[in-house]
Design a protein around this motif. Sequence first.
Motif, PDB file in Angstrom:
ATOM      1  N   LEU A 133       0.853  -1.193   0.000  1.00 32.02           N
ATOM      2  CA  LEU A 133       0.000   0.000   0.000  1.00 32.02           C
ATOM      3  C   LEU A 133       0.889   1.242   0.000  1.00 32.02           C
ATOM      4  O   LEU A 133       1.460   1.625   1.017  1.00 32.02           O
ATOM      5  CB  LEU A 133      -0.920  -0.002   1.222  1.00 32.02           C
ATOM      6  CG  LEU A 133      -2.094  -0.979   1.138  1.00 32.02           C
ATOM      7  CD1 LEU A 133      -2.753  -1.150   2.486  1.00 32.02           C
ATOM      8  CD2 LEU A 133      -3.100  -0.507   0.106  1.00 32.02           C
TER       9      LEU A 133
ATOM     10  N   ILE B 110      -0.771  -0.317  -8.246  1.00 30.50           N
ATOM     11  CA  ILE B 110      -1.932   0.556  -8.117  1.00 30.50           C
ATOM     12  C   ILE B 110      -2.787   0.532  -9.373  1.00 30.50           C
ATOM     13  O   ILE B 110      -4.024   0.508  -9.296  1.00 30.50           O
ATOM     14  CB  ILE B 110      -1.509   2.003  -7.755  1.00 30.50           C
ATOM     15  CG1 ILE B 110      -2.724   2.909  -7.580  1.00 30.50           C
ATOM     16  CG2 ILE B 110      -0.544   2.574  -8.786  1.00 30.50           C
ATOM     17  CD1 ILE B 110      -3.596   2.558  -6.422  1.00 30.50           C
TER      18      ILE B 110
ATOM     19  N   VAL C  19      -8.018  -5.925   0.314  1.00 29.80           N
ATOM     20  CA  VAL C  19      -6.654  -5.856   0.842  1.00 29.80           C
ATOM     21  C   VAL C  19      -6.551  -6.905   1.939  1.00 29.80           C
ATOM     22  O   VAL C  19      -7.326  -6.894   2.896  1.00 29.80           O
ATOM     23  CB  VAL C  19      -6.339  -4.453   1.392  1.00 29.80           C
ATOM     24  CG1 VAL C  19      -4.974  -4.444   2.079  1.00 29.80           C
ATOM     25  CG2 VAL C  19      -6.378  -3.418   0.269  1.00 29.80           C
TER      26      VAL C  19
ATOM     27  N   SER D  21      -1.913  -6.605   3.875  1.00 32.13           N
ATOM     28  CA  SER D  21      -0.837  -5.786   3.304  1.00 32.13           C
ATOM     29  C   SER D  21      -0.339  -4.769   4.320  1.00 32.13           C
ATOM     30  O   SER D  21      -1.065  -4.352   5.225  1.00 32.13           O
ATOM     31  CB  SER D  21      -1.335  -5.051   2.055  1.00 32.13           C
ATOM     32  OG  SER D  21      -1.902  -5.940   1.125  1.00 32.13           O
TER      33      SER D  21
ATOM     34  N   VAL E  51       1.506  -0.840   4.922  1.00 27.91           N
ATOM     35  CA  VAL E  51       1.444   0.506   4.351  1.00 27.91           C
ATOM     36  C   VAL E  51       2.836   1.129   4.448  1.00 27.91           C
ATOM     37  O   VAL E  51       3.493   1.024   5.490  1.00 27.91           O
ATOM     38  CB  VAL E  51       0.430   1.385   5.116  1.00 27.91           C
ATOM     39  CG1 VAL E  51       0.333   2.775   4.493  1.00 27.91           C
ATOM     40  CG2 VAL E  51      -0.943   0.710   5.140  1.00 27.91           C
TER      41      VAL E  51
ATOM     42  N   TRP F  20      -3.231   5.468  -3.336  1.00 25.11           N
ATOM     43  CA  TRP F  20      -3.692   4.227  -2.721  1.00 25.11           C
ATOM     44  C   TRP F  20      -4.798   4.490  -1.705  1.00 25.11           C
ATOM     45  O   TRP F  20      -5.761   3.721  -1.611  1.00 25.11           O
ATOM     46  CB  TRP F  20      -2.521   3.514  -2.046  1.00 25.11           C
ATOM     47  CG  TRP F  20      -1.775   2.585  -2.952  1.00 25.11           C
ATOM     48  CD1 TRP F  20      -0.544   2.783  -3.509  1.00 25.11           C
ATOM     49  CD2 TRP F  20      -2.210   1.306  -3.409  1.00 25.11           C
ATOM     50  NE1 TRP F  20      -0.187   1.708  -4.281  1.00 25.11           N
ATOM     51  CE2 TRP F  20      -1.196   0.778  -4.234  1.00 25.11           C
ATOM     52  CE3 TRP F  20      -3.361   0.548  -3.194  1.00 25.11           C
ATOM     53  CZ2 TRP F  20      -1.297  -0.461  -4.849  1.00 25.11           C
ATOM     54  CZ3 TRP F  20      -3.460  -0.694  -3.807  1.00 25.11           C
ATOM     55  CH2 TRP F  20      -2.442  -1.187  -4.624  1.00 25.11           C
TER      56      TRP F  20
ATOM     57  N   ILE G  75      -8.496   2.567  -1.784  1.00 24.61           N
ATOM     58  CA  ILE G  75      -9.001   1.593  -0.803  1.00 24.61           C
ATOM     59  C   ILE G  75     -10.146   2.134   0.042  1.00 24.61           C
ATOM     60  O   ILE G  75     -10.732   1.392   0.836  1.00 24.61           O
ATOM     61  CB  ILE G  75      -7.870   1.113   0.133  1.00 24.61           C
ATOM     62  CG1 ILE G  75      -7.318   2.275   0.962  1.00 24.61           C
ATOM     63  CG2 ILE G  75      -6.772   0.420  -0.664  1.00 24.61           C
ATOM     64  CD1 ILE G  75      -6.273   1.862   1.983  1.00 24.61           C
TER      65      ILE G  75
ATOM     66  N   VAL H  54      -5.130  -4.927   7.220  1.00 27.78           N
ATOM     67  CA  VAL H  54      -3.717  -4.582   7.089  1.00 27.78           C
ATOM     68  C   VAL H  54      -2.869  -5.396   8.058  1.00 27.78           C
ATOM     69  O   VAL H  54      -3.375  -6.069   8.951  1.00 27.78           O
ATOM     70  CB  VAL H  54      -3.482  -3.071   7.298  1.00 27.78           C
ATOM     71  CG1 VAL H  54      -4.165  -2.270   6.197  1.00 27.78           C
ATOM     72  CG2 VAL H  54      -3.955  -2.620   8.677  1.00 27.78           C
TER      73      VAL H  54
ATOM     74  N   SER I 155       0.542   0.329  10.262  1.00 25.01           N
ATOM     75  CA  SER I 155      -0.174   0.454   8.990  1.00 25.01           C
ATOM     76  C   SER I 155      -1.572   1.014   9.224  1.00 25.01           C
ATOM     77  O   SER I 155      -2.037   1.905   8.496  1.00 25.01           O
ATOM     78  CB  SER I 155      -0.266  -0.914   8.299  1.00 25.01           C
ATOM     79  OG  SER I 155       1.002  -1.353   7.856  1.00 25.01           O
TER      80      SER I 155
END
Length: 356
Positions: A86, A91, A104, A107, A109, A128, A132, A140, A145
Motif C-alpha cells: 500500500l 496501483i 486488501v 498488506s 502501508v 492508494w 481503498i 492490514v 499500517s
Amino acid sequence: MASYARRRLAPAEATLRYVRAGSGTIRYLGWLGHQNLGDEAVHQAAARYLAPGTLAWRPERVPSPFGGVAGRLTHTMTMLGGGTLLGGRYIDDFVAAPREQRAVFGSGVIDPAFPHSYRGGAGSLDRWVDAIRDIPVLGVRGPRSQEILAERGVAAEVIGDPVAAYVCPEGHWDPVERTIGLNVGQSNGAVWGSELSLLAGIADSIRALVADGWSVEYYVVWPGDLEVTRMIARDTGTANAPIHTIYVDPEEFLLRSRHLTAFVGLKLHAVALATCAGVPSASIEYHPKCRDFMASIGLDRLVVRSDEISGPAVGELVARLVAEGPAISAAARDRLTDLRALQQAAASRLVALARG
C-alpha cells in the motif's frame, strides 16, 4: 500448492496456470516468481484460506503467445496480498477493478517517516488511500499500517501478516540448547542508518554470541542475501556454520528452524516464520515493516533498529529470548492464532463477495 512450493515457476508456466484458472477467479497482486520466501509464503498462505483454484496470479511479464488470452480474463475480486504494497506498485492493476471488487488482505502501508518510502513516487500513498476507501475487505498487517491510514481518514482492521496461517501447534518447537538462528542480508541501502554500519553491527553481535558459547546457523530467504551471509560468516569465524537456503517453501523453514533456542533476523518473513515455528525471535528493524509485524503479535519490545544495533544490544535481546523463551513462544502462538482467525473471517467475506 506443494509442487509450486518446491520450485520457481518459469513465466510461461506461471502464465499458463493463470490462463487455465480462467475467468471468475480472485486475482492476486503480489511480487512473485523471484525466489523471495516472504512473498511466496504470503501468497501460499492466502491460498490456504481459499478453495483450490480460486486464486489466480498473473506474471508481470506475460509471454507473447498468451498475451491476448490473459488480457481478456475477468475476475470476481482483486486481492492485494501481503507485503508492504500500500503505497507502491500494483496501483494501476488494483484500480482497474471496480471498487466493490477490491480487497486488501494483510498488506502493509509504506511509512512516510522512513526516508526510503517514496522511491516509487511521492504521490503514490495518496493514490492508494483513495483506491481503498470504502472497499469491502480492508485488512492490514499491523498497528502502524492501521495508524497511517487512520491519519488519512481510512479505517482498516489489523488482521496481521498472512503467514499467521503457518502458526504451529504447541510442541513443534523442540530447542537444542544454545543454538541460535540468524538471518542477515542487504536491502540496497534502504535501511535506517547506514547499511555498512548495520552489517558491521551484525558482525560484532555474532562474534559476541560465538564468544559466549552459542552455535550459529544461518537462514537465507532470498538469493540476493546469500553472498552477504557468506561474507558475514567468513568475517566472524563462522564459515563452517550451516547455511540454510530456503526460497519458496515456508513449511521447509518451519521444519528446519524448530530446533533453535532463539532466532534473530533482519528480513521480516524470516522472523515471522521463525515465530510461527514457536522459536522465540527478535527483529532487527531495518525497515518500519519489521516493527509493524512485531507489534501485531505484541512483541515490539523484541526489536532493535538497524541504526542502533551493536553487540551489547543484540546480546540483551538474546538474553531476554532465553530467559523468557517459553512465555514468548506461547504469547506469540496465541496472538498468531487470533490473527489467523481474523484472516479466516476476512477470507470468508472475500469468497462470499466473489460468489455474488
